[in-house]
Design a protein around this motif. Structure first.
Motif, PDB file in Angstrom:
ATOM      1  N   THR A 151       0.838  -1.190   0.000  1.00 20.18           N
ATOM      2  CA  THR A 151       0.000   0.000   0.000  1.00 20.18           C
ATOM      3  C   THR A 151       0.873   1.240   0.000  1.00 20.18           C
ATOM      4  N   LEU A 152       0.315   2.336  -0.478  1.00 22.98           N
ATOM      5  CA  LEU A 152       1.039   3.596  -0.479  1.00 22.98           C
ATOM      6  C   LEU A 152       1.247   4.075   0.946  1.00 22.98           C
ATOM      7  N   SER A 153       2.446   4.506   1.258  1.00 23.68           N
ATOM      8  CA  SER A 153       2.772   4.932   2.615  1.00 23.68           C
ATOM      9  C   SER A 153       3.728   6.099   2.543  1.00 23.68           C
ATOM     10  N   SER A 154       3.735   6.893   3.607  1.00 30.64           N
ATOM     11  CA  SER A 154       4.603   8.055   3.691  1.00 30.64           C
ATOM     12  C   SER A 154       5.883   7.695   4.414  1.00 30.64           C
ATOM     13  N   ALA A 155       6.783   8.683   4.530  1.00 28.92           N
ATOM     14  CA  ALA A 155       8.042   8.458   5.225  1.00 28.92           C
ATOM     15  C   ALA A 155       7.831   8.236   6.712  1.00 28.92           C
ATOM     16  N   GLU A 156       6.724   8.742   7.265  1.00 29.30           N
ATOM     17  CA  GLU A 156       6.471   8.554   8.689  1.00 29.30           C
ATOM     18  C   GLU A 156       6.049   7.129   8.986  1.00 29.30           C
ATOM     19  N   SER A 157       5.144   6.573   8.170  1.00 29.28           N
ATOM     20  CA  SER A 157       4.651   5.221   8.425  1.00 29.28           C
ATOM     21  C   SER A 157       5.602   4.145   7.937  1.00 29.28           C
ATOM     22  N   ASN A 158       6.493   4.491   7.004  1.00 29.46           N
ATOM     23  CA  ASN A 158       7.447   3.511   6.480  1.00 29.46           C
ATOM     24  C   ASN A 158       8.852   4.103   6.557  1.00 29.46           C
ATOM     25  N   PRO A 159       9.449   4.137   7.765  1.00 29.82           N
ATOM     26  CA  PRO A 159      10.774   4.758   7.902  1.00 29.82           C
ATOM     27  C   PRO A 159      11.861   3.913   7.246  1.00 29.82           C
ATOM     28  N   ARG A 160      12.989   4.550   7.004  1.00 30.57           N
ATOM     29  CA  ARG A 160      14.128   3.848   6.422  1.00 30.57           C
ATOM     30  C   ARG A 160      14.727   2.876   7.444  1.00 30.57           C
ATOM     31  N   PRO A 161      15.067   1.667   7.026  1.00 31.95           N
ATOM     32  CA  PRO A 161      15.674   0.714   7.972  1.00 31.95           C
ATOM     33  C   PRO A 161      17.071   1.168   8.381  1.00 31.95           C
ATOM     34  N   ILE A 162      17.339   1.097   9.683  1.00 30.01           N
ATOM     35  CA  ILE A 162      18.626   1.515  10.222  1.00 30.01           C
ATOM     36  C   ILE A 162      19.597   0.344  10.141  1.00 30.01           C
ATOM     37  N   VAL A 163      20.737   0.559   9.537  1.00 26.66           N
ATOM     38  CA  VAL A 163      21.758  -0.473   9.386  1.00 26.66           C
ATOM     39  C   VAL A 163      22.827  -0.353  10.467  1.00 26.66           C
ATOM     40  N   LYS A 164      23.182   0.885  10.803  1.00 22.10           N
ATOM     41  CA  LYS A 164      24.291   1.087  11.733  1.00 22.10           C
ATOM     42  C   LYS A 164      24.113   2.419  12.446  1.00 22.10           C
ATOM     43  N   ILE A 165      24.450   2.439  13.737  1.00 15.28           N
ATOM     44  CA  ILE A 165      24.417   3.657  14.538  1.00 15.28           C
ATOM     45  C   ILE A 165      25.758   3.785  15.253  1.00 15.28           C
ATOM     46  N   THR A 166      26.399   4.910  15.079  1.00 13.47           N
ATOM     47  CA  THR A 166      27.676   5.191  15.748  1.00 13.47           C
ATOM     48  C   THR A 166      27.483   6.390  16.664  1.00 13.47           C
ATOM     49  N   GLU A 167      27.845   6.220  17.945  1.00 17.92           N
ATOM     50  CA  GLU A 167      27.726   7.276  18.933  1.00 17.92           C
ATOM     51  C   GLU A 167      29.070   7.515  19.603  1.00 17.92           C
ATOM     52  N   ARG A 168      29.403   8.778  19.822  1.00 20.48           N
ATOM     53  CA  ARG A 168      30.644   9.148  20.488  1.00 20.48           C
ATOM     54  C   ARG A 168      30.329  10.045  21.680  1.00 20.48           C
ATOM     55  N   PHE A 169      31.171   9.943  22.710  1.00 24.54           N
ATOM     56  CA  PHE A 169      30.912  10.622  23.970  1.00 24.54           C
ATOM     57  C   PHE A 169      32.134  11.415  24.396  1.00 24.54           C
ATOM     58  N   MET A 220      25.434  -6.436  28.395  1.00 25.11           N
ATOM     59  CA  MET A 220      24.800  -6.655  27.101  1.00 25.11           C
ATOM     60  C   MET A 220      23.317  -6.298  27.152  1.00 25.11           C
ATOM     61  N   MET A 221      22.619  -6.631  28.231  1.00 24.68           N
ATOM     62  CA  MET A 221      21.212  -6.267  28.345  1.00 24.68           C
ATOM     63  C   MET A 221      21.049  -4.743  28.392  1.00 24.68           C
ATOM     64  N   HIS A 222      21.978  -4.062  29.077  1.00 26.15           N
ATOM     65  CA  HIS A 222      21.927  -2.601  29.108  1.00 26.15           C
ATOM     66  C   HIS A 222      22.156  -2.012  27.710  1.00 26.15           C
ATOM     67  N   LEU A 223      23.082  -2.621  26.972  1.00 26.03           N
ATOM     68  CA  LEU A 223      23.349  -2.127  25.616  1.00 26.03           C
ATOM     69  C   LEU A 223      22.161  -2.385  24.690  1.00 26.03           C
ATOM     70  N   LYS A 224      21.446  -3.475  24.912  1.00 29.06           N
ATOM     71  CA  LYS A 224      20.254  -3.726  24.099  1.00 29.06           C
ATOM     72  C   LYS A 224      19.214  -2.639  24.324  1.00 29.06           C
ATOM     73  N   ARG A 225      19.038  -2.261  25.579  1.00 31.19           N
ATOM     74  CA  ARG A 225      18.090  -1.171  25.858  1.00 31.19           C
ATOM     75  C   ARG A 225      18.578   0.146  25.255  1.00 31.19           C
ATOM     76  N   GLU A 226      19.897   0.391  25.340  1.00 32.23           N
ATOM     77  CA  GLU A 226      20.444   1.610  24.748  1.00 32.23           C
ATOM     78  C   GLU A 226      20.299   1.609  23.231  1.00 32.23           C
ATOM     79  N   GLU A 227      20.453   0.448  22.625  1.00 26.52           N
ATOM     80  CA  GLU A 227      20.273   0.362  21.173  1.00 26.52           C
ATOM     81  C   GLU A 227      18.834   0.667  20.786  1.00 26.52           C
ATOM     82  N   LYS A 228      17.906   0.121  21.531  1.00 24.47           N
ATOM     83  CA  LYS A 228      16.495   0.398  21.256  1.00 24.47           C
ATOM     84  C   LYS A 228      16.202   1.886  21.422  1.00 24.47           C
TER      85      LYS A 228
END
Length: 831
Positions: free
Chosen positions: A531-549, A632-640
């Motif tokens: 079905t036709l969908s907008s960018a809000e209802s069909n977001p781009r799939p995330i492949v990788k996230i890099t965060e620096r602190f 690892m469980m903490h990182l899973k929550r952070e990833e989400k």
């Protein structure tokens, strides 16, 4: 935006290298279980879709290759006037005089090069160089002075080198042709510039001579950059205030005059040493940048413009290089010699020696010893003679002989064969546009548009609802290249800048309690939905996230995360900690989020090989399995949480773009709350809400269209549908809709072919009647071609869009029929 893409590519390259390092030191074997892929049976729905796509793909588009175009490399002489193609009797006589003058000159000066007198024009007709000049006063105040004229010629025309650097060109085109095609050699440049200067009242001449290599090639690498030259500061003299009668006397100066004098001497010595150092450095750089010896030095032919003093309050003679538009002194070393010069009235040959370049030349064109003229009757009088010299030519015989010689040279210069030089104001190209604003409700204060790159940059004052500071973009469409800067103190999350490309999004933070400074998200291709969908209802799939602190001083460096990478597609999490001050490397850790089952079928939650660590001091920090599991469980929550924040950032970009479009369309000014006559914001808001409600009502009415009504009318009213009837109605409805889609595609194709055939017929008619067409007919033809090509492109886009949306519309109708309660028997079949 190009710089942004290069920066993103460098970051991705660095991340790939880091991932390779992880794979090298981990040295773990990955066990991959074979996945059994079962082939699903081809259903009736897939066959129908393939049939529809096959029929739509058979409709092809063939665009005509013969498009209306005009080349600039060839000169069209069909529209040139008769003066360009033939010579008048007076011009023929002038050519004979010029040939006679050239023969005498060659006989008297056999060691000199041939004169540049009558080259061919664009119609292969010989024309005398003086008649090629067309003095013209431009109707623009900006082109009245010599510097603006020279800069215009330099900027508007493109330099073409001479075919043979040792000879003048064989052709000299008219200034109208040079302006039309916007290119020419140094002689074309000089002819146009000299025509403009003479028309503006200057005593200007075209020069045929010899120049340096840098001058002939327009090489400015050894010149001082004009952007680095600071304007001279005007020092304002302070006016001395006369002392009043009853003013209080200032306190006595108790400073030592000797110490002040010594300090002044010391400062003078320091300045003298600094000047000496700078002078030596400049001499060293000049020696290093000194040009290499030119094998053709003194032999390279060049043309420039000479402006003599007298007219237009010119204090002294000077040269103008038409390539750069710069003025030079007649003593400049770039100009190595002069063979001849001319204006619109006469032609002069230089009889002076150029052994010292042009430094010793005297530009008194009335002196026949130094400058041999071709025609008499010019505005340059002969050199004044003394009484002793004048007494020697009083004999009657000498007067008669002199009169006979003057009669041979007395000839009026014909008028120029070149048409009036015209420069249309549309010829100027706009490079950038800057617009300043005040009292705008969206706080916009400056809009900068680069017409070359089509980059738009908006600057905002503090107070925007989204805390915008700068917005750089090329298109307002989402998921395109853009850079958005914010006032970070006005935001809760401390976001400073967001850079977006079609596949990445990078954010920079400051002043956050979690010390986050950088987040980079990489996206994969979007999954197509039925079905036709907008960018809000069909977001781009995330492949990788890099965060620096940033560094958290409250934690030890080996426990303070500097960078974490969530490899979503690979189900891996990589950590890199801050480096201690006494170490040269940092600790690393990698978690594998795979799910395995043991021999008894129980789910394995955590195993030692699911966490790979690289500790700088392994004896000091040995983490147990429970600690690794909790981490690892903490990182899973952070990833989400990070994925959710990236999704929120995408939504925020959509909100900003939508808000900016509304602000640009409204152009609302800030109105004081006390100005009750002009404050109509509430009224506009109410009307907008009513309009939105009406549009929503129309949209709901449109969505409630009954596709089954024409087919249900064929059955007896009130009769319950059987399973066979429900299937037949569904098939008939889908078949009818499919045929409508195909008919629509064929209709668009027929219109496309009709427009293409009419355009081809029009082009063939133009080729057959091109010679006899009037300018009005050509304008009508070009207008028709432009409109026809526009209609063809629109039809092509409509057909391509119809091909893309037809399968989606078919699937949407099929799904709607399955869910229709009147076809309940279908649901029982597919239950």
């Amino acid at each position: 935006m190009e710089v942004l893409r290069e920066k993103v590519e460098e970051e991705e390259e660095a991340e790939r290298e880091e991932a390779a390092e992880w794979a090298e030191w981990a040295r773990m074997e990955k066990m991959m279980r074979p996945v059994e892929v079962r082939k699903e049976e081809i259903t009736l729905k897939q066959e129908t879709l393939r049939d529809l796509e096959k029929k739509l793909s058979e409709i092809q588009i063939t665009v005509s290759a013969e498009l209306p175009a005009f080349t600039k490399d060839t000169i069209d002489i069909s529209k040139l006037p008769i003066s360009y193609k033939t010579n008048t009797p007076k011009e023929e006589h002038l050519l004979q005089v010029a040939d006679n003058f050239s023969r005498q000159y060659s006989h008297l000066c056999p060691d000199r090069v041939p004169l540049f007198l009558h080259p061919l024009n664009e119609c292969e007709v010989p024309k005398f160089v003086s008649t090629t000049l067309r003095p013209t006063l431009m109707p623009y105040p900006e082109l009245y002075n010599w510097d603006s004229c020279a800069q215009f010629v330099s900027d508007f025309l493109t330099m073409v080198p001479l075919p043979d650097p040792l000879k003048p060109p064989s052709h000299l085109y008219s200034s109208t042709t040079v302006l039309k095609y916007q290119k020419g050699n140094c002689f074309d440049f000089s002819t146009l510039l000299c025509s403009m200067l003479i028309g503006s009242g200057y005593d200007a001449y075209c020069v045929n001579g010899y120049g340096s290599l840098d001058l002939c090639h327009m090489d400015l690498t050894r010149e001082v950059c004009p952007l680095t030259v600071k304007p001279k500061e005007t020092i304002k003299k302070e006016e001395k205030v006369l002392p009043k009668k009853y003013t209080i006397k200032p306190p006595r100066d108790l400073c030592s005059r000797f110490e002040q004098e010594q300090e002044v001497k010391k400062q003078q010595e320091i300045r003298a040493q600094e000047k000496k150092r700078l002078r030596e450095e400049e001499e060293r750089l000049m020696e290093a940048e000194k040009a290499k010896p030119d094998a053709l030095h003194g032999l390279r032919v060049h043309s420039w413009v000479l402006v003599l003093s007298g007219k237009r309050e010119v204090p002294e003679n000077f040269f103008i290089d038409p390539f750069t538009g710069h003025s030079y002194s007649t003593q400049d070393e770039h100009f190595l010699g002069i063979e001849s010069l001319w204006n619109h009235k006469n032609y002069w040959i230089n009889m002076q020696d150029c052994w010292n370049c042009c430094k010793d030349l005297i530009f008194d064109l009335g002196d026949p010893v130094r400058w041999e003229y071709m025609l008499l009757g010019t505005d340059k009088s002969q050199l004044s003679l003394t009484e002793e010299d004048d007494s020697g030519i009083n004999d009657e015989d000498d007067v008669e002989n002199l009169g006979k010689e003057d009669e041979d040279k007395s000839f009026d210069m014909p008028h120029s064969w070149v048409e009036q030089i015209e420069i249309s104001p549309e010829g100027t190209n706009i490079l950038e546009i800057k617009e300043w604003y005040q009292n705008r409700e969206d706080m916009l204060e400056l809009k900068h548009i680069n017409k070359t790159t089509d980059l738009k940059t908006d600057y905002f004052k503090p107070g925007h609802p989204q805390a915008l500071r700068v917005h750089s973009y090329k298109s307002m469409q989402p998921e395109m290249d853009r850079v958005i800067e914010f006032y970070e103190t006005a935001r809760v999350d401390g976001l400073m800048k967001r850079e977006e490309t079609p596949r990445t999004m990078t954010e920079y933070y400051q002043g956050r309690p979690d010390f986050l400074s950088y987040r980079h998200a990489s996206f994969g291709p979007r999954v197509k939905k039925l079905t036709l969908s907008s960018a809000e209802s069909n977001p781009r799939p995330i492949v990788k996230i890099t965060e620096r602190f940033f560094r958290n001083p409250a934690k030890p460096a080996e426990e303070d995360v500097a960078e974490r990478v969530f490899l979503v597609a690979e189900e891996r999490i990589q950590l890199r900690y801050h480096c201690r001050e006494d170490h040269i490397t940092a600790s690393k850790r990698e978690f594998l989020r795979r799910t395995e089952v043991d021999s008894k079928g129980n789910k394995i939650i955590m195993t030692p090989d699911m966490c790979i660590s690289f500790e700088v001091e392994p004896m000091e920090h040995t983490k147990k399995l429970l600690y690794q599991y909790e981490a690892m469980m903490h990182l899973k929550r952070e990833e989400k949480l990070s994925r959710h924040q990236v999704w929120e950032s995408e939504l925020e970009v959509l909100e900003i773009l939508k808000l900016r479009e509304e602000e640009e369309a409204a152009h609302t000014l800030t109105i004081s709350i006390y100005d009750t006559k002009r404050n109509e914001k509430s009224k506009e808001y109410r009307e907008a809400m009513e309009r939105m409600m009406h549009e929503e009502h129309l949209r709901q009415v449109e969505t409630q269209l009954d596709y089954l009504a024409p087919f249900l009318a064929q059955l007896p009213p009130g009769e319950k549908l059987t399973c066979w009837q429900a299937v037949r109605l569904k098939d008939e409805c889908l078949s009818d809709f499919k045929q409508r889609l195909i008919n629509k595609a064929n209709l668009i194709q027929a219109r496309f072919e009709k427009e293409t055939q009419e355009l081809q017929k029009k082009q063939q008619w133009y080729q057959e009647n091109q010679v006899t067409l009037t300018p009005e007919d050509e304008d009508l033809y070009l207008s028709y071609c432009s409109q026809a090509m526009f209609r063809i492109r629109i039809l092509e886009q409509r057909l391509n869009r119809h091909k893309e949306l037809a399968p989606l519309k078919y699937l949407a109708l099929e799904e709607k029929l399955y869910k229709d309660p009147r076809l309940g028997e279908l649901q029982k079949i597919f239950a």
